[in-house]
Motif scaffolding. Structure first.
Motif, PDB file in Angstrom:
ATOM      1  N   MET A  35      -2.117 -11.226  52.764  1.00  0.00           N
ATOM      2  CA  MET A  35      -1.729 -12.433  52.036  1.00  0.00           C
ATOM      3  C   MET A  35      -0.919 -13.340  52.945  1.00  0.00           C
ATOM      4  SD  MET A  35      -0.738 -11.306  48.146  1.00  0.00           S
ATOM      5  CE  MET A  35       0.320  -9.936  48.644  1.00  0.00           C
ATOM      6  N   TYR A  36      -1.054 -14.658  52.723  1.00  0.00           N
ATOM      7  CA  TYR A  36      -0.291 -15.606  53.519  1.00  0.00           C
ATOM      8  C   TYR A  36       0.004 -16.835  52.683  1.00  0.00           C
ATOM      9  CZ  TYR A  36       1.346 -18.243  57.539  1.00  0.00           C
ATOM     10  OH  TYR A  36       2.127 -18.953  58.407  1.00  0.00           O
ATOM     11  N   ASP A  37       1.241 -17.288  52.760  1.00  0.00           N
ATOM     12  CA  ASP A  37       1.654 -18.524  52.109  1.00  0.00           C
ATOM     13  C   ASP A  37       1.900 -19.589  53.171  1.00  0.00           C
ATOM     14  OD1 ASP A  37       1.683 -17.549  49.478  1.00  0.00           O
ATOM     15  OD2 ASP A  37       3.631 -16.614  49.783  1.00  0.00           O
ATOM     16  N   HIS A  38       1.129 -20.661  53.147  1.00  0.00           N
ATOM     17  CA  HIS A  38       1.356 -21.786  54.048  1.00  0.00           C
ATOM     18  C   HIS A  38       2.440 -22.648  53.399  1.00  0.00           C
ATOM     19  CE1 HIS A  38      -2.515 -20.958  56.200  1.00  0.00           C
ATOM     20  NE2 HIS A  38      -2.806 -20.447  55.025  1.00  0.00           N
ATOM     21  N   ASP A  39       3.688 -22.353  53.719  1.00  0.00           N
ATOM     22  CA  ASP A  39       4.803 -22.980  53.017  1.00  0.00           C
ATOM     23  C   ASP A  39       4.771 -24.498  53.078  1.00  0.00           C
ATOM     24  OD1 ASP A  39       5.797 -20.511  52.288  1.00  0.00           O
ATOM     25  OD2 ASP A  39       6.990 -20.299  54.109  1.00  0.00           O
ATOM     26  N   MET A  46      -5.477 -15.134  50.488  1.00  0.00           N
ATOM     27  CA  MET A  46      -5.472 -13.683  50.293  1.00  0.00           C
ATOM     28  C   MET A  46      -6.838 -13.109  50.626  1.00  0.00           C
ATOM     29  SD  MET A  46      -4.583 -11.620  46.777  1.00  0.00           S
ATOM     30  CE  MET A  46      -4.703  -9.823  46.669  1.00  0.00           C
ATOM     31  N   LEU A  47      -6.830 -11.975  51.300  1.00  0.00           N
ATOM     32  CA  LEU A  47      -8.038 -11.207  51.567  1.00  0.00           C
ATOM     33  C   LEU A  47      -7.853  -9.802  51.008  1.00  0.00           C
ATOM     34  CD1 LEU A  47     -10.222 -10.922  54.714  1.00  0.00           C
ATOM     35  CD2 LEU A  47      -9.209  -8.844  53.778  1.00  0.00           C
ATOM     36  N   THR A  48      -8.830  -9.350  50.257  1.00  0.00           N
ATOM     37  CA  THR A  48      -8.810  -7.994  49.713  1.00  0.00           C
ATOM     38  C   THR A  48     -10.121  -7.319  50.052  1.00  0.00           C
ATOM     39  OG1 THR A  48      -7.522  -8.835  47.840  1.00  0.00           O
ATOM     40  CG2 THR A  48      -8.394  -6.594  47.658  1.00  0.00           C
ATOM     41  N   ARG A  49     -10.042  -6.178  50.718  1.00  0.00           N
ATOM     42  CA  ARG A  49     -11.244  -5.402  51.043  1.00  0.00           C
ATOM     43  C   ARG A  49     -11.229  -4.146  50.172  1.00  0.00           C
ATOM     44  NH1 ARG A  49     -14.168  -5.730  55.640  1.00  0.00           N
ATOM     45  NH2 ARG A  49     -12.434  -6.772  56.663  1.00  0.00           N
TER      46      ARG A  49
END
Length: 287
Positions: A35-39, A46-49
């Motif tokens: 997950m990453y938030d571009h503040d 989000m990537l879920t495998r």
């Protein structure tokens, strides 16, 4: 079977929970989450495998569509375990024709087990290639070549693309675009050996360092990380002392780069390598 779920949208609270709860309710095993938030941009990625029973894959896709409607996220569900058809690729180009031609020839000759679904470009230089190989051609560039990145992604969705191949596409994809097709779905050719010679002029930089061995790198694009750490294939060639730079570049562009990209694309679309936790993992060797 394996499924990769990507989600991108306006940052807010509680965006990850519906995705996680949905996949677990379907009996899927979560193998990876990023997950990453571009503040500054207020963008959530989000990537879920997951590993999910094949009989429930379609149910997973439909459930993710419902989550997308509820959250406003752009969600894509995709599986690298393609069994009923060949993988579909989009070839992105700018000026140089050698690399897209090599990929198209590799497909025609059966070396690359894939289907070229569309050629996308920010310039008109390679249009005749699309006509020659009867592949749909789409332009996403303005008069000065500035690409419409959202349109590029929309075209990949329209043509139901599995892999995006940047065949000397001379524009940097923004992080938001990379996240849309994250998980080892964007393949890039860099015309230098990484990590030693990044940037736009790797031949010149290597030549200035008095190198006698030059090369190219095929790698997965990973958002938020320095490109080139996810190497699929590298190919080199050596020259004699005193070889002019122009001759080095010519040999690299016409021989080395195309061969490097073809082998890299072949490895990716055939499932020999995949990307897990931003690292290239060998799944199986070539028979």
């Amino acid at each position: 079977m394996q499924a990769v779920i990507t989600a991108v949208g306006a940052d807010n609270r509680g965006l990850a929970d519906p995705i996680v709860h949905t996949v677990t309710d379907l009996g899927a095993n979560i193998a990876e989450i990023q997950m990453y938030d571009h503040d500054e941009e207020r963008v959530f990625s989000m990537l879920t495998r997951v590993e999910v029973p094949e009989s429930r894959y379609q149910e997973l896709c439909e459930a993710m569509e419902l989550v997308a409607q509820q959250t406003g996220l752009a969600i894509r569900t995709w599986s690298p375990d393609i069994r009923d058809r060949k993988p579909r690729i989009a070839i992105c180009v700018t000026y140089r024709k050698e690399t897209p031609l090599a990929v198209l020839n590799g497909i025609r000759e059966g070396l690359i087990p894939a289907e070229a679904s569309v050629i996308i470009s920010n310039r008109k230089a390679c249009r005749t290639i699309a006509e020659e190989y009867n592949v749909p051609w789409r332009e996403v560039g303005s008069a000065d070549g500035s690409p419409d990145d959202q349109e590029l992604i929309a075209l990949c969705d329209e043509f139901k693309v599995d892999y995006v191949v940047l065949a000397r596409y001379m524009r940097v994809l923004p992080a938001a675009s990379c996240w849309q097709y994250a998980g080892g779905r964007i393949i890039n050719l860099h015309h230098g050996l990484l990590p030693g010679f990044p940037g736009m002029r790797p031949y010149h930089d290597a030549y200035a360092s008095r190198m006698l061995t030059f090369g190219a790198t095929c790698h997965f694009i990973v958002p938020e990380l320095d490109a080139g750490n996810q190497i699929i294939n590298q190919r080199t060639f050596s020259v004699s002392p005193g070889t002019p730079l122009e001759e080095v570049i010519e040999r690299g562009q016409t021989e080395n780069e195309p061969a490097c990209l073809v082998e890299g694309v072949r490895r990716a679309v055939s499932g020999e390598v995949q990307l897990h936790f931003n690292k290239v993992v060998a799944i199986r060797s070539r028979v």
